[in-house]
Write a protein that holds these residues in place. Sequence first.
Motif, PDB file in Angstrom:
ATOM      1  N   ASN A   1       0.822  -1.211   0.000  1.00  0.00           N
ATOM      2  CA  ASN A   1       0.000   0.000   0.000  1.00  0.00           C
ATOM      3  C   ASN A   1       0.858   1.264   0.000  1.00  0.00           C
ATOM      4  N   LEU A   2       1.931   1.246   0.802  1.00  0.00           N
ATOM      5  CA  LEU A   2       2.824   2.408   0.858  1.00  0.00           C
ATOM      6  C   LEU A   2       3.545   2.619  -0.466  1.00  0.00           C
ATOM      7  N   ASP A   3       3.952   1.536  -1.113  1.00  0.00           N
ATOM      8  CA  ASP A   3       4.613   1.642  -2.412  1.00  0.00           C
ATOM      9  C   ASP A   3       3.656   2.210  -3.451  1.00  0.00           C
ATOM     10  N   TYR A   4       2.396   1.757  -3.383  1.00  0.00           N
ATOM     11  CA  TYR A   4       1.396   2.284  -4.324  1.00  0.00           C
ATOM     12  C   TYR A   4       1.178   3.768  -4.108  1.00  0.00           C
ATOM     13  N   ILE A   5       1.040   4.162  -2.847  1.00  0.00           N
ATOM     14  CA  ILE A   5       0.830   5.583  -2.531  1.00  0.00           C
ATOM     15  C   ILE A   5       2.028   6.421  -2.972  1.00  0.00           C
ATOM     16  N   SER A   6       3.239   5.857  -2.817  1.00  0.00           N
ATOM     17  CA  SER A   6       4.456   6.606  -3.130  1.00  0.00           C
ATOM     18  C   SER A   6       4.607   6.867  -4.627  1.00  0.00           C
ATOM     19  N   ILE A   7       4.148   5.924  -5.466  1.00  0.00           N
ATOM     20  CA  ILE A   7       4.335   6.111  -6.910  1.00  0.00           C
ATOM     21  C   ILE A   7       3.057   6.577  -7.608  1.00  0.00           C
ATOM     22  N   LYS A   8       1.977   6.700  -6.850  1.00  0.00           N
ATOM     23  CA  LYS A   8       0.706   7.132  -7.437  1.00  0.00           C
ATOM     24  C   LYS A   8       0.825   8.459  -8.186  1.00  0.00           C
ATOM     25  N   PRO A   9       1.610   9.444  -7.677  1.00  0.00           N
ATOM     26  CA  PRO A   9       1.753  10.705  -8.420  1.00  0.00           C
ATOM     27  C   PRO A   9       2.358  10.542  -9.822  1.00  0.00           C
TER      28      PRO A   9
ATOM     29  N   PHE B   1       1.470   8.184 -11.922  1.00  0.00           N
ATOM     30  CA  PHE B   1       0.431   7.705 -12.825  1.00  0.00           C
ATOM     31  C   PHE B   1      -0.366   8.898 -13.343  1.00  0.00           C
ATOM     32  N   THR B   2       0.251   9.666 -14.214  1.00  0.00           N
ATOM     33  CA  THR B   2      -0.349  10.898 -14.719  1.00  0.00           C
ATOM     34  C   THR B   2      -0.848  10.720 -16.146  1.00  0.00           C
ATOM     35  N   ILE B   3      -1.673  11.654 -16.573  1.00  0.00           N
ATOM     36  CA  ILE B   3      -2.169  11.653 -17.954  1.00  0.00           C
ATOM     37  C   ILE B   3      -0.996  11.782 -18.931  1.00  0.00           C
ATOM     38  N   LYS B   4      -0.013  12.597 -18.555  1.00  0.00           N
ATOM     39  CA  LYS B   4       1.165  12.802 -19.410  1.00  0.00           C
ATOM     40  C   LYS B   4       1.888  11.482 -19.652  1.00  0.00           C
ATOM     41  N   ASN B   5       2.133  10.727 -18.591  1.00  0.00           N
ATOM     42  CA  ASN B   5       2.833   9.452 -18.730  1.00  0.00           C
ATOM     43  C   ASN B   5       1.999   8.440 -19.516  1.00  0.00           C
ATOM     44  N   LEU B   6       0.676   8.506 -19.342  1.00  0.00           N
ATOM     45  CA  LEU B   6      -0.202   7.617 -20.094  1.00  0.00           C
ATOM     46  C   LEU B   6      -0.135   7.925 -21.584  1.00  0.00           C
ATOM     47  N   ILE B   7      -0.102   9.213 -21.921  1.00  0.00           N
ATOM     48  CA  ILE B   7      -0.002   9.632 -23.318  1.00  0.00           C
ATOM     49  C   ILE B   7       1.317   9.159 -23.927  1.00  0.00           C
ATOM     50  N   ILE B   8       2.397   9.284 -23.142  1.00  0.00           N
ATOM     51  CA  ILE B   8       3.708   8.824 -23.608  1.00  0.00           C
ATOM     52  C   ILE B   8       3.679   7.326 -23.870  1.00  0.00           C
ATOM     53  N   LEU B   9       3.046   6.584 -22.954  1.00  0.00           N
ATOM     54  CA  LEU B   9       2.935   5.135 -23.101  1.00  0.00           C
ATOM     55  C   LEU B   9       2.163   4.774 -24.367  1.00  0.00           C
ATOM     56  N   ILE B  10       1.047   5.438 -24.580  1.00  0.00           N
ATOM     57  CA  ILE B  10       0.229   5.179 -25.768  1.00  0.00           C
ATOM     58  C   ILE B  10       1.003   5.533 -27.036  1.00  0.00           C
ATOM     59  N   PHE B  11       1.729   6.649 -27.003  1.00  0.00           N
ATOM     60  CA  PHE B  11       2.520   7.072 -28.160  1.00  0.00           C
ATOM     61  C   PHE B  11       3.573   6.023 -28.520  1.00  0.00           C
ATOM     62  N   LEU B  12       4.290   5.530 -27.501  1.00  0.00           N
ATOM     63  CA  LEU B  12       5.312   4.510 -27.745  1.00  0.00           C
ATOM     64  C   LEU B  12       4.682   3.229 -28.279  1.00  0.00           C
ATOM     65  N   TYR B  13       3.522   2.892 -27.724  1.00  0.00           N
ATOM     66  CA  TYR B  13       2.823   1.696 -28.184  1.00  0.00           C
ATOM     67  C   TYR B  13       2.470   1.840 -29.670  1.00  0.00           C
ATOM     68  N   LEU B  14       1.963   3.016 -30.040  1.00  0.00           N
ATOM     69  CA  LEU B  14       1.576   3.254 -31.434  1.00  0.00           C
ATOM     70  C   LEU B  14       2.779   3.182 -32.368  1.00  0.00           C
ATOM     71  N   VAL B  15       3.905   3.727 -31.916  1.00  0.00           N
ATOM     72  CA  VAL B  15       5.125   3.691 -32.733  1.00  0.00           C
ATOM     73  C   VAL B  15       5.517   2.239 -33.022  1.00  0.00           C
ATOM     74  N   TYR B  16       5.571   1.426 -31.963  1.00  0.00           N
ATOM     75  CA  TYR B  16       5.925   0.016 -32.138  1.00  0.00           C
ATOM     76  C   TYR B  16       4.878  -0.713 -32.985  1.00  0.00           C
ATOM     77  N   PHE B  17       3.614  -0.357 -32.787  1.00  0.00           N
ATOM     78  CA  PHE B  17       2.542  -1.031 -33.516  1.00  0.00           C
ATOM     79  C   PHE B  17       2.630  -0.751 -35.014  1.00  0.00           C
ATOM     80  N   PHE B  18       2.850   0.503 -35.382  1.00  0.00           N
ATOM     81  CA  PHE B  18       2.891   0.846 -36.805  1.00  0.00           C
ATOM     82  C   PHE B  18       4.180   0.375 -37.473  1.00  0.00           C
ATOM     83  N   ILE B  19       5.240   0.182 -36.661  1.00  0.00           N
ATOM     84  CA  ILE B  19       6.486  -0.347 -37.216  1.00  0.00           C
ATOM     85  C   ILE B  19       6.365  -1.848 -37.478  1.00  0.00           C
ATOM     86  N   THR B  20       5.751  -2.549 -36.544  1.00  0.00           N
ATOM     87  CA  THR B  20       5.683  -4.013 -36.626  1.00  0.00           C
ATOM     88  C   THR B  20       4.334  -4.549 -37.101  1.00  0.00           C
TER      89      THR B  20
END
Length: 217
Positions: free
Chosen positions: A9-17, A19-38
Amino acid sequence: MKDIKKIVNLDYISIKPYFTIKNLIILIFLYLVYFFITSNPLTANSTILLFSLIHSSYPFLVGEDDGIDSLYRIFGIKSGKVVLGRYVFALILFIFALLISIVFSTIFSLFVETVDIKEFLSTSFAYLLVYLLIISFKYPLYFKYGYKKAKSISALTFAFIGILSFIVMAFKDSLNDLFIIMENNILMTLLISLLLVLLIVFISIKVSQKLYNNRDF
């Protein structure tokens, strides 16, 4: 068990900040790059593995910056429980990332041939084994030196994996017979791989517990 749950629980609380929209967008962007390449959702899911590895280090970063590690001892939580709890959290983190990958694969498989469920499971299993291996090499360093000191040293983990991959490719022809045997006995190969990785994880946990117990805060 209660102490391990507290650590998770403490580890989750510590890294919860993180889990942002910005990081999610970056993740989706990287996923799309790999997807369109492969053009393969399963290959693109390697970004999920990367997501897990990056976030698995954050509890050490936050714990070091905010002095959380020293609080564990003040609260009477044994070092061994802290170590075990952090490994459990790392596994939960991967499962969470896997759920995200299922959503991504379902969506993007609509644009390519249908993804075979067996192939998805075997690929996810392979990613899990790789994840556990990397964690097993990195975590003892973090528990001994802390995040900042171990960060540069832990980079050797990726170098080791890169060298190992190079060696395998260099001796690909010589190992061809072994690969054929493994392919023809896929269940046995997966079972042996799982047992070997679990043994490495077990050793890693024991080493981490010893190192963390002897560490001064």
